[in-house]
Scaffold this motif. Structure first.
Motif, PDB file in Angstrom:
ATOM      1  N   THR A  22       0.796  -1.231   0.000  1.00  0.00           N
ATOM      2  CA  THR A  22       0.000   0.000   0.000  1.00  0.00           C
ATOM      3  C   THR A  22       0.829   1.282   0.000  1.00  0.00           C
ATOM      4  O   THR A  22       0.365   2.317  -0.462  1.00  0.00           O
ATOM      5  CB  THR A  22      -0.920   0.051   1.249  1.00  0.00           C
ATOM      6  OG1 THR A  22      -0.132  -0.204   2.410  1.00  0.00           O
ATOM      7  CG2 THR A  22      -2.027  -0.981   1.165  1.00  0.00           C
ATOM      8  N   VAL A  23       2.057   1.227   0.523  1.00  0.00           N
ATOM      9  CA  VAL A  23       2.844   2.454   0.660  1.00  0.00           C
ATOM     10  C   VAL A  23       3.967   2.480  -0.384  1.00  0.00           C
ATOM     11  O   VAL A  23       4.861   1.630  -0.384  1.00  0.00           O
ATOM     12  CB  VAL A  23       3.470   2.557   2.071  1.00  0.00           C
ATOM     13  CG1 VAL A  23       4.196   3.889   2.239  1.00  0.00           C
ATOM     14  CG2 VAL A  23       2.403   2.377   3.137  1.00  0.00           C
ATOM     15  N   LEU A 121      -3.016   1.472  -3.798  1.00  0.00           N
ATOM     16  CA  LEU A 121      -1.952   2.435  -3.539  1.00  0.00           C
ATOM     17  C   LEU A 121      -2.511   3.837  -3.311  1.00  0.00           C
ATOM     18  O   LEU A 121      -1.779   4.771  -2.993  1.00  0.00           O
ATOM     19  CB  LEU A 121      -0.953   2.449  -4.709  1.00  0.00           C
ATOM     20  CG  LEU A 121      -0.215   1.113  -4.925  1.00  0.00           C
ATOM     21  CD1 LEU A 121       0.450   1.085  -6.298  1.00  0.00           C
ATOM     22  CD2 LEU A 121       0.806   0.876  -3.831  1.00  0.00           C
ATOM     23  N   GLY A 122      -3.816   3.981  -3.502  1.00  0.00           N
ATOM     24  CA  GLY A 122      -4.451   5.271  -3.256  1.00  0.00           C
ATOM     25  C   GLY A 122      -4.907   5.369  -1.802  1.00  0.00           C
ATOM     26  O   GLY A 122      -4.708   4.442  -1.015  1.00  0.00           O
ATOM     27  N   VAL A 263     -17.026  -0.825  -7.145  1.00  0.00           N
ATOM     28  CA  VAL A 263     -16.539  -0.837  -8.519  1.00  0.00           C
ATOM     29  C   VAL A 263     -15.139  -0.224  -8.546  1.00  0.00           C
ATOM     30  O   VAL A 263     -14.899   0.806  -7.915  1.00  0.00           O
ATOM     31  CB  VAL A 263     -17.491  -0.036  -9.445  1.00  0.00           C
ATOM     32  CG1 VAL A 263     -16.784   0.384 -10.718  1.00  0.00           C
ATOM     33  CG2 VAL A 263     -18.733  -0.843  -9.778  1.00  0.00           C
ATOM     34  N   VAL A 264     -14.217  -0.899  -9.242  1.00  0.00           N
ATOM     35  CA  VAL A 264     -12.871  -0.365  -9.421  1.00  0.00           C
ATOM     36  C   VAL A 264     -12.662  -0.073 -10.910  1.00  0.00           C
ATOM     37  O   VAL A 264     -13.017  -0.891 -11.759  1.00  0.00           O
ATOM     38  CB  VAL A 264     -11.799  -1.365  -8.914  1.00  0.00           C
ATOM     39  CG1 VAL A 264     -10.394  -0.922  -9.328  1.00  0.00           C
ATOM     40  CG2 VAL A 264     -11.896  -1.530  -7.407  1.00  0.00           C
ATOM     41  N   ILE A 292     -11.136   4.671  -8.006  1.00  0.00           N
ATOM     42  CA  ILE A 292     -10.252   4.852  -9.159  1.00  0.00           C
ATOM     43  C   ILE A 292      -8.871   5.252  -8.633  1.00  0.00           C
ATOM     44  O   ILE A 292      -8.765   6.154  -7.814  1.00  0.00           O
ATOM     45  CB  ILE A 292     -10.777   5.935 -10.130  1.00  0.00           C
ATOM     46  CG1 ILE A 292     -12.252   5.684 -10.475  1.00  0.00           C
ATOM     47  CG2 ILE A 292      -9.928   5.956 -11.408  1.00  0.00           C
ATOM     48  CD1 ILE A 292     -12.848   6.673 -11.474  1.00  0.00           C
ATOM     49  N   PRO A 293      -7.796   4.564  -9.081  1.00  0.00           N
ATOM     50  CA  PRO A 293      -6.454   4.932  -8.605  1.00  0.00           C
ATOM     51  C   PRO A 293      -6.116   6.365  -9.015  1.00  0.00           C
ATOM     52  O   PRO A 293      -6.694   6.887  -9.975  1.00  0.00           O
ATOM     53  CB  PRO A 293      -5.515   3.956  -9.327  1.00  0.00           C
ATOM     54  CG  PRO A 293      -6.388   2.889  -9.897  1.00  0.00           C
ATOM     55  CD  PRO A 293      -7.745   3.475 -10.074  1.00  0.00           C
ATOM     56  N   PRO A 294      -5.191   7.011  -8.293  1.00  0.00           N
ATOM     57  CA  PRO A 294      -4.721   8.327  -8.734  1.00  0.00           C
ATOM     58  C   PRO A 294      -4.278   8.241 -10.202  1.00  0.00           C
ATOM     59  O   PRO A 294      -3.765   7.202 -10.626  1.00  0.00           O
ATOM     60  CB  PRO A 294      -3.513   8.595  -7.833  1.00  0.00           C
ATOM     61  CG  PRO A 294      -3.649   7.662  -6.679  1.00  0.00           C
ATOM     62  CD  PRO A 294      -4.459   6.506  -7.129  1.00  0.00           C
TER      63      PRO A 294
END
Lengths: 335, 236
Positions: A22-23, A121-122, A263-264, A292-294
């Protein structure tokens, strides 16, 4: 766990160090866009040559920026496919040699699962299960994700990928490359209701974008002259709306049909601003949470591969030194 | 000082361990399996069987070309990774020099190692073994077989897998000037790669794993076509 991710499936050499999936401690991407520009597309042999020149430096930089020593790495995750085999083999050979020599576990990651993992990761992270739309220059796929080892495809494009539809339109309109980015930028000044572009296969969870491209070709033929500077924003906005609307509609329907509340949305096209806005707008109405990821983690990178690898390693997945690259690796195909 | 050397430039795979000039072990495979699947398992077996752990290796070496582009990169990426992980140097060796050194009973004779480069061409160079090192007389390159034949003026021993396709033609063009090695064509062996890498290392030092890359001796097909278009484009 500190995982080194390595990605070389197409025209980007990337390495990243990620802690606990995650980081992001570092995320280095060396792009080859300029090298392939003169050829009008990625040349596989040139891509592979650039990968072998760049990979050592990219990994060294990823370790330096993360301020970790190579002996601090506890696992290695590498993109195994799908992608260009010659390019994949550079990252894969490197990853296997490092894992063997450092005496740490190795795991091969499906590039598309990597895109999904980018969302972890967001700041806003979903729980399993979720419906996932992977949308990029090479893929437009809807799937049900119970976890990263249990993915089933619900629908996919029968012809062009959404990113491809943007690239082809941008080429037809003569507005530059990469298509998704220029259309997104131009469309912000336009009205998406001006040109009535078609929306294909409304009943199915599969996609088709070739008809949309053809209608733009026909429109240009009928006019017999290019669009003016004043008209272009509206054309771009209308075209983008036709792509984005279908993507959002079908994804939310898939969530409804599978009774999933999350939802991704991921992949290069998930960086499109209109797609992000419309998902936010419609999700609020339908009661589904959209993740939604960055934007900078939507395009190819190795942090997403490390995130996916962290998950698989924690579940006990290990790959051997005989691991080979796969040009095709359909989602849901267990290996 | 111990050297781990590999070759994945052609159809065979070879890995060897040396202690200075002395061969400790070599594994060579002609199984038809993909190099990516067999290379590190072969290295692992070699270190286990010779009881030389990887941390005792001081130099990592591989062939850097000519040869299969993909095969060369599998070798180079692997050696790069091993060397970066162990903090040790690397050394690249010419595939053709390794072949020339293999023809060891030829001290003082011209040796022309030959590899099929496809598209009607061969990779070749001219060497003479002197004091246990192949001295390079004509640099490694690629050409059609006629151009190669045009460069041969004295008795020369031809070796290598290029003979499968071109052995008969060479004999026809060069007649008595060409000596063709008897038996099945010689393949690259890591026993020679490691030896050469060690000797080159003593003479010239090591290479940096970060910049280490194959020396292909040929452009990609796309670049060749682009160059040809540029050359033949009529003037406006």
């Amino acid at each position: 766990m500190i995982v080194l991710g390595i990605e070389s499936s197409c025209d980007e050499t990337a390495a990243a160090v990620v802690r606990d999936g995650t980081v992001i401690l570092s995320n280095v991407v060396a792009s080859q866009i300029e090298v392939h520009g003169p050829y009008g597309g990625v040349v596989p042999e040139i891509a592979s040559r650039k990968h072998i020149e760049a990979i050592g430096f990219v990994i060294r930089e990823a370790l330096d920026k993360a301020e970790v020593d190579r002996h601090d790495i506890e696992g290695i995750a590498v993109t195994r496919g799908p992608g260009l085999v010659g390019s994949l083999l550079v990252g894969l050979s490197m990853a296997k040699a490092l894992a063997y020599a450092l005496g740490i576990p190795l795991v091969g990651v499906n590039h598309l699962v990597g895109h999904m993992a980018a969302v972890f990761l967001g700041r806003d992270r979903p729980a399993f299960p979720f419906v996932c739309l992977i949308v990029s220059g090479g893929h437009t796929t809807l799937c049900a994700v119970r976890d990263f080892e249990d993915v089933s495809v619900l629908g996919q494009t029968r012809d062009d990928a959404a990113g491809e539809a943007f690239d082809k339109a941008a080429k037809l309109l003569g507005i530059g490359y990469p298509g998704g980015i220029v259309i997104d930028r131009l469309a912000r000044r336009g009205d998406g209701r001006v040109v009535p572009f078609p929306r294909a296969m409304r009943q199915s969870l599969d996609f088709s974008f070739s008809g949309l491209k053809t209608s733009l070709v026909n429109l240009l033929k009928r006019r017999a002259c290019p669009f003016t500077e004043e008209e272009l924003p509206d054309v771009a906005a209308s075209y983008q709306e036709a792509v984005v609307e279908v993507l959002v509609e079908k994804t939310l329907r898939a969530a409804e049909e599978t009774a999933m509340e999350r939802v991704v949305v991921c992949g290069g096209v998930a960086a499109n601003s209109r797609l992000r806005d419309l998902f936010a707008e419609r999700a609020a109405v339908s009661g589904v949470r959209v993740y939604i990821p960055p934007a900078d983690l939507c395009t190819d990178n190795a942090a997403m591969v490390a995130a996916a690898g962290d998950y698989l390693l924690r579940k006990g997945r290990r790959d051997g030194l005989d691991l080979n690259a796969l040009s095709r690796w359909p989602l849901g195909l267990a290996l | 000082m111990k050297t781990l050397s590999i070759d994945t430039s052609g159809r065979t795979l070879s890995a060897a361990l040396h202690d200075e000039d002395r061969l400790l072990g070599e594994i060579t495979l002609a199984s038809g399996r993909h190099h990516s699947e067999t290379l590190l398992p072969a290295v692992e077996a070699l270190t286990a069987l010779t009881r030389v752990p990887l941390r005792e290796v001081d130099l990592f070496a591989c062939t850097v070309g000519p040869g299969s582009f993909t095969g060369l990169r599998i070798g180079a990426a692997t050696v790069k990774g091993l060397a970066m992980a162990m903090g040790k140097p690397v050394r690249g060796v010419s595939t053709l020099a390794a072949l020339a050194l293999g023809a060891a009973a030829t001290e003082g004779l011209l040796v022309c190692p030959l590899l099929d480069a496809r598209r009607g061409q061969v990779y070749w160079g001219l060497y003479m073994n002197e004091g246990g090192r192949p001295k390079n007389l004509v640099p490694d390159g690629v050409s059609d077989i006629e151009a190669l034949a045009g460069c041969i003026e004295e008795k020369t021993l031809f070796v290598g897998e290029g003979l499968e396709t071109y052995g008969t033609i060479i004999r026809r063009i060069l007649g008595d000037l060409a000596r063709i090695e008897e038996g099945p064509p010689r393949t690259v062996r890591a026993a020679q790669v490691g030896l050469l890498a060690y000797r080159d290392y003593l003479e010239e030092g090591a290479e940096d794993p970060l910049t280490f890359a194959p020396r292909y001796r040929r452009l990609s097909e796309a670049e060749e076509k682009k160059a040809a278009r540029t050359l033949t484009r009529p003037r406006a």
